[in-house]
Design an enzyme around this catalytic site. Structure first.
Site, PDB file in Angstrom:
ATOM      1  N   GLN A 190     -26.585 -14.333  17.243  1.00  0.00           N
ATOM      2  CA  GLN A 190     -25.445 -15.093  16.753  1.00  0.00           C
ATOM      3  C   GLN A 190     -24.906 -14.543  15.440  1.00  0.00           C
ATOM      4  O   GLN A 190     -23.681 -14.465  15.240  1.00  0.00           O
ATOM      5  CB  GLN A 190     -25.834 -16.567  16.574  1.00  0.00           C
ATOM      6  CG  GLN A 190     -24.660 -17.473  16.217  1.00  0.00           C
ATOM      7  CD  GLN A 190     -25.099 -18.910  16.048  1.00  0.00           C
ATOM      8  OE1 GLN A 190     -25.580 -19.290  14.978  1.00  0.00           O
ATOM      9  NE2 GLN A 190     -24.971 -19.712  17.094  1.00  0.00           N
ATOM     10  N   GLN A 199     -21.843  -1.970   8.753  1.00  0.00           N
ATOM     11  CA  GLN A 199     -23.014  -2.856   8.735  1.00  0.00           C
ATOM     12  C   GLN A 199     -23.539  -3.103  10.142  1.00  0.00           C
ATOM     13  O   GLN A 199     -24.757  -3.130  10.361  1.00  0.00           O
ATOM     14  CB  GLN A 199     -22.635  -4.188   8.070  1.00  0.00           C
ATOM     15  CG  GLN A 199     -23.811  -5.107   7.797  1.00  0.00           C
ATOM     16  CD  GLN A 199     -24.695  -4.594   6.668  1.00  0.00           C
ATOM     17  OE1 GLN A 199     -24.267  -3.776   5.872  1.00  0.00           O
ATOM     18  NE2 GLN A 199     -25.922  -5.069   6.627  1.00  0.00           N
ATOM     19  N   GLU A 210       1.835   3.312  -1.334  1.00  0.00           N
ATOM     20  CA  GLU A 210       3.113   2.593  -1.168  1.00  0.00           C
ATOM     21  C   GLU A 210       3.089   1.212  -1.813  1.00  0.00           C
ATOM     22  O   GLU A 210       3.546   0.218  -1.252  1.00  0.00           O
ATOM     23  CB  GLU A 210       3.520   2.543   0.306  1.00  0.00           C
ATOM     24  CG  GLU A 210       3.817   3.939   0.839  1.00  0.00           C
ATOM     25  CD  GLU A 210       4.490   3.944   2.187  1.00  0.00           C
ATOM     26  OE1 GLU A 210       5.170   2.966   2.523  1.00  0.00           O
ATOM     27  OE2 GLU A 210       4.329   4.949   2.892  1.00  0.00           O
ATOM     28  N   GLY A 211       2.523   1.197  -3.007  1.00  0.00           N
ATOM     29  CA  GLY A 211       2.400  -0.053  -3.753  1.00  0.00           C
ATOM     30  C   GLY A 211       1.007  -0.619  -3.603  1.00  0.00           C
ATOM     31  O   GLY A 211       0.605  -1.001  -2.503  1.00  0.00           O
ATOM     32  N   ARG A 215       6.136  -0.169   3.896  1.00  0.00           N
ATOM     33  CA  ARG A 215       4.951  -1.026   3.796  1.00  0.00           C
ATOM     34  C   ARG A 215       4.565  -1.617   5.143  1.00  0.00           C
ATOM     35  O   ARG A 215       3.383  -1.863   5.411  1.00  0.00           O
ATOM     36  CB  ARG A 215       5.200  -2.124   2.757  1.00  0.00           C
ATOM     37  CG  ARG A 215       5.124  -1.609   1.344  1.00  0.00           C
ATOM     38  CD  ARG A 215       5.709  -2.539   0.309  1.00  0.00           C
ATOM     39  NE  ARG A 215       5.585  -1.935  -1.022  1.00  0.00           N
ATOM     40  CZ  ARG A 215       6.245  -2.327  -2.093  1.00  0.00           C
ATOM     41  NH1 ARG A 215       7.096  -3.347  -2.001  1.00  0.00           N
ATOM     42  NH2 ARG A 215       6.072  -1.726  -3.260  1.00  0.00           N
ATOM     43  N   GLY A 244       3.208   5.449 -11.575  1.00  0.00           N
ATOM     44  CA  GLY A 244       2.842   5.115 -10.204  1.00  0.00           C
ATOM     45  C   GLY A 244       3.414   3.758  -9.850  1.00  0.00           C
ATOM     46  O   GLY A 244       4.517   3.645  -9.321  1.00  0.00           O
TER      47      GLY A 244
END
Length: 387
Positions: free
Chosen positions: A286, A343, A370-371, A250, A139
């Site tokens: 906030q 969240q 792709e890496g 990439r 890979g």
């Protein structure tokens, strides 16, 4: 709450044509992608006809030249189209990126005769490509690939297995890296293998955490005969071709990551505006508004990073390091932003009633394909140290 409620990103585009292209893309996302993305993902259903629709609109050939049927658009524009598609449905945005990656070898390293013969069909909108580099035992260490192509007269005979192939079993052509010589990078060559070749078959698709409507499968080469005419570049040039394609690919992954992150942010902001707690919208608190601010800032930084790398590419400058930085930062951002979006939605974020949980599952794969992001750090470090 539907992701279709998202507001368009305010973009700086280089031409009226580019603005029209982005408008067309947004319209297609609203009409063709949003209404079916969740259902097709849940059903593991590959939307092949959606890619034909995109092909008819000219969105499968954007960064390639007009002389072979491409859109002749700068990478700066193409990547923003990818971002819009990925925001609507990552399986489609990433699929377009993979198709573009699959055309790169022929478009960049093929002879004039090869390009004239095959590239118009590949860019015409009806065909879909796949990129075959990884194998079950290679890979990140792609230079260790074992799939072998031995010359027999005017044909190569290919034997081996490729792994993690997007569109595996559904593609019309496979840009395939094979071993024609010695061990290591210098013994690798590139073949353009047509689907339907005798001895070429796909394994059952992988069962994945996300991107379930995008088929990923091993491809088996059992004595597949490929005409010598389909050798792209010279023998032994395949690893160079593969790395060149990945630099551009990439950037596609980076753009897709920002698309997913933007969709998650839009969902979180809309929810925070309407969800009431303690007598007021939760966006007024906030602690939550700061979280949204951080999410938005990270997205803008990632978008700026991938566009800066794209402009270097468009200008003919080296961009390998910048592509690795963009892929690294944008995909890590997508993971953080989608996790934070879950969240913000609280319990609802953990249910399939909202797409937040799907965005989070999808974002994870972008840190791998792709890496891996560990490989991106390795690439960046080698550039910094002159290795």
């Amino acid at each position: 709450m539907s992701p279709a409620s998202a507001k368009p990103v305010d973009r700086q585009l280089p031409s009226d044509e580019a603005r029209e292209l982005l408008s067309l893309t947004r319209d297609l996302v609203q009409r063709e992608l949003h209404p079916r993305a969740a259902e097709d993902e849940a059903a593991d259903r590959f939307p092949r006809e959606v890619f034909r629709t995109l092909g008819e609109a000219g969105l499968l050939s954007l960064p390639y030249g007009e002389q072979h049927g491409g859109g002749d658009q700068p990478y700066e524009v193409y990547l923003q189209v990818l971002e819009e598609l990925a925001a609507g449905w990552l399986a489609v945005g990433l699929g377009v990126s993979v198709h573009t990656l699959s055309c790169h070898a022929l478009a960049t390293f093929g002879t004039d005769e090869q390009r004239d013969r095959w590239l118009p069909g590949m860019l015409g909108g009806d065909q879909l490509g796949a990129y075959c580099l990884s194998e079950p035992q290679s890979g990140s260490d792609a230079a260790a690939l074992r799939t072998r192509a031995d010359l027999d007269g005017d044909e190569y005979v290919v034997n081996g297995t490729k792994a993690w192939i997007t569109h595996g079993g559904h593609a019309d052509f496979y840009s395939t890296m094979v071993r024609t010589g010695e061990d290591g990078a210098r013994g690798i060559s590139c073949l353009l293998v047509p689907a339907g070749s005798e001895g070429l078959s796909a394994a059952p698709p992988e069962h994945k955490m996300g991107m379930r409507s995008s088929p990923t499968a091993q491809m088996h080469f059992d004595g597949v005969r490929v005409s010598r005419e389909r050798l792209i570049g010279e023998e032994g040039q395949g690893f160079q071709i593969a790395l060149s394609a990945l630099d551009s690919g990439r950037l596609g992954i980076a753009a897709c990551a920002i698309g997913v992150a933007q969709a998650a942010l839009d969902l979180a902001v809309d929810y925070a505006r309407t969800r009431q707690q303690f007598g007021r919208p939760i966006a007024d608190f906030q602690g939550l508004s700061f979280m949204l601010a951080d999410m938005a800032t990270q997205i803008e930084a990632g978008r700026s990073l991938y566009l800066a790398a794209a402009r270097r590419r468009d200008s003919g400058l080296a961009f390998s390091k910048e592509a690795a930085m963009a892929k690294l930062f944008c995909t890590d951002t997508a993971m953080r932003v989608t996790t934070d979006a879950v969240q913000v939605l609280g319990g609802y974020g953990y249910t399939q009633d909202y797409p937040a949980e799907r965005y989070m599952r999808e974002a994870k794969v972008l840190q791998i394909v792709e890496g891996t992001n560990q490989i991106q750090r390795l690439v960046i470090g080698r550039h910094l140290t002159g290795k």
